[in-house]
Enzyme design. Structure first.
Site, short mmCIF file in Angstrom:
data_model
loop_
_atom_site.label_atom_id
_atom_site.label_comp_id
_atom_site.label_asym_id
_atom_site.label_seq_id
_atom_site.Cartn_x
_atom_site.Cartn_y
_atom_site.Cartn_z
N ASN A 180 -2.64 -2.81 12.76
CA ASN A 180 -4.19 -2.39 12.91
C ASN A 180 -4.53 -1.30 13.65
O ASN A 180 -5.31 -0.44 13.10
CB ASN A 180 -5.01 -3.64 13.46
CG ASN A 180 -4.56 -4.86 12.35
OD1 ASN A 180 -3.91 -4.84 11.45
ND2 ASN A 180 -5.00 -6.36 12.95
N SER A 221 -11.52 27.92 -27.27
CA SER A 221 -11.66 26.86 -27.84
C SER A 221 -10.45 26.79 -29.04
O SER A 221 -9.92 27.86 -29.27
CB SER A 221 -13.09 26.91 -28.78
OG SER A 221 -12.76 25.99 -29.99
N GLN A 259 -7.32 -2.15 3.55
CA GLN A 259 -6.29 -1.22 3.00
C GLN A 259 -6.77 -0.42 1.74
O GLN A 259 -6.24 0.66 1.60
CB GLN A 259 -5.17 -2.19 2.65
CG GLN A 259 -4.02 -1.50 2.04
CD GLN A 259 -2.85 -2.44 1.68
OE1 GLN A 259 -2.13 -2.65 2.90
NE2 GLN A 259 -2.43 -3.00 0.62
N LYS A 270 -15.24 31.55 -28.56
CA LYS A 270 -15.73 30.53 -27.35
C LYS A 270 -15.13 31.13 -26.23
O LYS A 270 -14.03 31.38 -26.13
CB LYS A 270 -15.62 29.13 -27.86
CG LYS A 270 -16.58 28.60 -28.83
CD LYS A 270 -18.05 28.26 -28.38
CE LYS A 270 -18.17 27.31 -27.41
NZ LYS A 270 -17.94 25.84 -28.01
N GLU A 275 -18.09 22.58 -15.54
CA GLU A 275 -18.28 21.42 -15.98
C GLU A 275 -17.51 20.12 -15.13
O GLU A 275 -18.00 19.43 -14.89
CB GLU A 275 -17.86 21.37 -17.57
CG GLU A 275 -18.90 22.14 -18.41
CD GLU A 275 -18.51 22.36 -19.79
OE1 GLU A 275 -18.92 21.43 -20.56
OE2 GLU A 275 -17.61 23.14 -19.99
N SER A 302 0.79 -1.30 0.12
CA SER A 302 0.13 -0.05 0.08
C SER A 302 0.90 1.21 -0.09
O SER A 302 0.25 2.46 -0.01
CB SER A 302 -0.69 0.21 1.23
OG SER A 302 -0.21 -0.22 2.32
N ASN A 341 -15.49 28.79 -22.67
CA ASN A 341 -16.18 27.70 -22.06
C ASN A 341 -16.07 27.59 -20.66
O ASN A 341 -15.10 27.98 -20.00
CB ASN A 341 -15.69 26.55 -22.89
CG ASN A 341 -15.94 26.28 -24.35
OD1 ASN A 341 -17.05 26.75 -24.77
ND2 ASN A 341 -14.91 25.87 -25.15
N THR A 359 -39.24 27.35 -11.98
CA THR A 359 -39.68 25.83 -11.48
C THR A 359 -39.58 25.28 -12.96
O THR A 359 -39.97 25.91 -13.93
CB THR A 359 -40.76 25.87 -10.98
OG1 THR A 359 -41.95 26.20 -11.69
CG2 THR A 359 -40.93 26.55 -9.51
N HIS A 360 -38.93 23.79 -13.21
CA HIS A 360 -39.18 23.41 -14.27
C HIS A 360 -38.16 23.80 -15.34
O HIS A 360 -38.34 23.72 -16.41
CB HIS A 360 -40.34 22.97 -14.89
CG HIS A 360 -41.76 22.49 -13.89
ND1 HIS A 360 -41.59 21.06 -13.62
CD2 HIS A 360 -42.53 23.18 -13.10
CE1 HIS A 360 -42.78 21.12 -12.67
NE2 HIS A 360 -43.14 22.39 -12.30
N TYR A 373 -10.00 -6.72 11.49
CA TYR A 373 -9.45 -6.33 10.58
C TYR A 373 -9.30 -7.39 9.34
O TYR A 373 -8.84 -8.63 9.47
CB TYR A 373 -8.02 -5.96 10.95
CG TYR A 373 -7.28 -5.47 9.64
CD1 TYR A 373 -7.28 -4.27 9.33
CD2 TYR A 373 -6.38 -6.20 8.82
CE1 TYR A 373 -6.53 -3.59 8.16
CE2 TYR A 373 -5.59 -5.68 7.65
CZ TYR A 373 -5.80 -4.12 7.50
OH TYR A 373 -5.05 -4.02 6.31
N1 ARG Z 1 -1.28 -1.40 5.05
C1 ARG Z 1 -2.23 -1.91 5.95
C2 ARG Z 1 -3.57 -1.03 5.65
O1 ARG Z 1 -3.51 -0.13 5.19
C3 ARG Z 1 -2.06 -1.82 7.35
C4 ARG Z 1 -2.45 -2.72 8.47
C5 ARG Z 1 -1.86 -4.15 8.19
N2 ARG Z 1 -2.28 -4.98 9.17
C6 ARG Z 1 -2.43 -6.42 8.98
N3 ARG Z 1 -2.99 -7.04 9.77
N4 ARG Z 1 -1.83 -6.75 7.68
O2 ARG Z 1 -4.50 -1.67 6.12
#
Ligand code: ARG
Length: 446
Positions: free
Chosen positions: A94, A261, A306, A267, A274, A7, A269, A139-140, A301
Site C-alpha cells: 500500500n 484523402s 488499483q 484534399k 481533429e 494489475s 485534411n 465574437t460569435h 486502501y
Molecule cells: N496492485 C495494487 C494496486 O495497484 C497494489 C496494492 C495492493 N495492496 C493490497 N492491499 N492488495 O493498488
C-alpha cells in the site's frame, strides 16, 4: 480471480519507480540496522540486476504474480535467494504503490511541463513573425474588430503558461513521500522516513499514514491540469480546423501535419488538429473516471484504487501526443496573410473605430455614436463597399459632424495600431508582450 485481480498488464509501466523505491527503502533499512548491512547490500545489488533485465527484456506479464511489486520481488528472489524476503520489512504494497505512483506522476508532470514550454516557444516565434499581420478578431465567430495574428497566438501563450503553472502547483503538493506508512497504520520498526523521502527526491515524508495510502488526489490534480491543458489545445486545434477550411483559407497546413484523402486528390485534411480536439474528450474522461473511482471509498486502501493507473497512463500518452502535434502544426503552418487581411476588411470591422472617433472628436455620447455608425454600416452594406470607401459627402449625409479626419481611423491598420491599452492588439503592445514573454522563458531556463 487471477484475471480480475492482476494489475501487471498496466502497472509494469512503473517498474523503474518501483525498483527505485525499493532501493531507497532497503538502503534505509540497512542504515537503521533493521536489515543487516550485507543483506541490504545484496538486495540493493540484486535490484540493480532486475532493473538491467527489465531494461533489456521488458517486464513479463505474469498474471500469477499479480502486480509489479510482487513480480519485482520474485525476480529478486531468483537472483539472490531467500534474502530477498527481507526487502518487504516495514513496508506494505500500500505505501509502496502510493510511492511508485507519485514518482510516476511526478515524471509525467515534468514531461508535460517541458513539452508545454516548447509549445510556448513555437507560439512566441510565430507571434513575433506576425506581430503586425492583420486578421479579423471574432465574437460569435462573426467578424468583430481587427486584431493581429501575433496577438491571437499570444493569447494561447498565456493559456499554456497557466496550464504549466497548474502542473507546477500540483507537483509541489504531490512531492511528499508515503513510504513508511506501511499498510495503513505506520510501523513499529525504527524507520528513517526522512532518509527515504530525500533519496527519492521528495521534500519530506507525508504526515498521516492513513491518508498516505488511501488518497490519489495527486493523480486527480495531474488529470485536472492535463484536462485543462487538453481543453486549451482543443480550442487551438479547432482554430486550425476552421482556418484551414477553404472558405476561411487563413492557414495552409504543412504536408507533414496534414493528410490526403484516399479518394479526393485535392484534399489536405487537418487530421492531427481533429485528433487533438478528440483526445481532449478522452483526457477529461480519464479525470472523471478516477474521480468516480475514488469518491465512495472509506479509509484506507481499497482495491478499487488499483484502477487509478489506466486513466492516468492513457491521459499522459494522449497529452504527450497532443502537445507534440500542436507544436508541430504551429511551427510549420503557412499563414495566408492576404486572406486574413481581406476577411478583416470585409466585415465592417472598424465600425467601433468610427463610433469611438465620434465620441472623441464630436463629443457625442457613445450610445448616439453607436446609432450613427449603424447607419453608416447599413449604407456601406447596401452599396457593397467597405466603411472607408464611403465618400465624405455620404458620411456627412449621415451626420454633419463627421469630417475628413475620420478616414484616419477607418482602415484596419489604423484600427489595430490604435489599440494601445495594456494587453491590447496594437503591434507595439504585442511586441512588448512578446519581449516580456521571452524574458520570462529565459529566466526559467536558468
Ligand atoms: N496492485 C495494487 C494496486 O495497484 C497494489 C496494492 C495492493 N495492496 C493490497 N492491499 N492488495 O493498488
Amino acid at each position: 480471480m487471477r484475471e480480475i485481480n492482476a494489475s501487471i498488464p498496466f502497472d509494469k509501466r512503473m517498474w523503474r519507480q518501483d525498483l527505485r523505491g525499493s532501493q531507497a527503502h532497503v538502503t534505509m533499512l540497512g542504515a537503521q540496522g533493521i536489515v543487516a548491512a550485507e543483506d541490504a547490500a545484496a538486495i540493493h545489488a540484486g535490484l540493480g540486476e532486475v532493473a538491467a533485465d527489465f531494461e533489456a527484456e521488458g517486464v513479463p506479464e505474469d498474471l500469477a504474480l499479480e502486480d509489479i511489486h510482487m513480480l519485482a520481488e520474485s525476480r529478486l528472489a531468483q537472483k539472490i535467494g531467500a534474502t530477498a524476503g527481507r526487502l518487504h520489512t516495514a513496508r506494505s504494497r500500500n505505501d509502496q504503490v502510493a510511492t511508485d505512483f507519485r514518482l510516476w506522476v511526478r515524471d509525467a508532470i515534468d514531461q508535460a511541463e517541458a513539452a508545454l514550454g516548447a509549445l510556448q516557444d513555437a507560439l512566441l516565434a510565430r507571434a513575433e513573425e506576425h506581430a503586425d499581420s492583420v486578421m479579423p478578431g471574432f465574437t460569435h465567430l462573426q467578424v468583430a474588430q481587427p486584431v493581429t495574428l501575433g496577438h491571437h497566438l499570444m493569447a494561447y501563450f498565456e493559456m499554456i503558461g497557466r496550464d504549466r503553472s497548474r502542473f507546477t502547483d500540483a507537483r509541489a503538493r504531490l512531492n511528499l513521500c508515503p513510504l513508511g506508512s506501511a499498510a495503513l497504520a505506520g510501523t513499529g520498526f525504527n524507520l528513517d522516513r526522512e532518509a527515504t523521502a530525500k533519496a527519492l527526491g521528495f521534500d519530506g515524508p507525508t504526515r498521516n499514514s492513513l491518508d498516505s495510502v488511501s488518497d490519489r488526489d495527486f493523480a486527480i490534480e495531474y488529470l485536472t491540469a492535463a484536462s485543462q491543458t487538453a481543453l486549451h489545445l482543443s480550442r487551438l486545434a479547432e482554430e486550425f480546423v476552421i482556418w484551414a477550411s477553404q472558405p476561411f483559407g487563413f492557414v495552409s497546413l504543412s504536408d507533414q501535419w496534414s493528410t490526403g484523402s484516399s479518394i479526393m486528390p485535392q484534399k489536405r485534411n487537418p487530421d492531427a488538429a481533429e485528433l487533438v480536439r478528440g483526445h481532449s474528450g478522452r483526457i477529461t474522461g480519464a479525470l472523471v473516471s478516477l474521480m468516480i473511482t475514488m469518491k465512495g471509498l472509506p479509509l484506507a486502501y481499497s482495491k478499487d484504487m488499483q484502477d487509478d493507473k489506466p486513466p492516468v497512463f492513457e491521459a499522459h500518452d494522449l497529452l504527450g501526443l497532443s502537445i507534440a502535434a500542436m507544436t508541430g502544426m504551429v511551427e510549420s503552418a503557412t499563414f495566408r496573410l492576404e486572406r486574413m487581411r481581406a476577411a478583416a476588411e470585409a466585415g465592417f470591422s472598424t465600425a467601433t473605430d468610427l463610433a469611438d472617433w465620434l465620441v472623441r472628436e464630436g463629443g457625442i455620447p457613445f450610445r448616439e455614436a453607436h446609432h450613427i455608425t449603424g447607419r453608416a454600416v447599413a449604407m456601406a452594406e447596401q452599396a457593397g463597399i467597405r466603411l472607408d470607401q464611403l465618400s465624405i459627402t455620404q458620411l456627412k449625409e449621415i451626420d454633419s459632424r463627421i469630417d475628413e479626419r475620420v478616414y484616419g481611423v477607418l482602415s484596419v491598420d489604423a484600427s489595430v495600431s490604435s489599440r494601445t491599452s495594456f494587453g491590447g492588439t496594437s503591434p507595439k503592445r504585442v511586441r512588448e508582450a512578446i519581449a516580456a514573454a521571452r524574458k520570462s522563458r529565459q529566466e526559467e531556463g536558468r
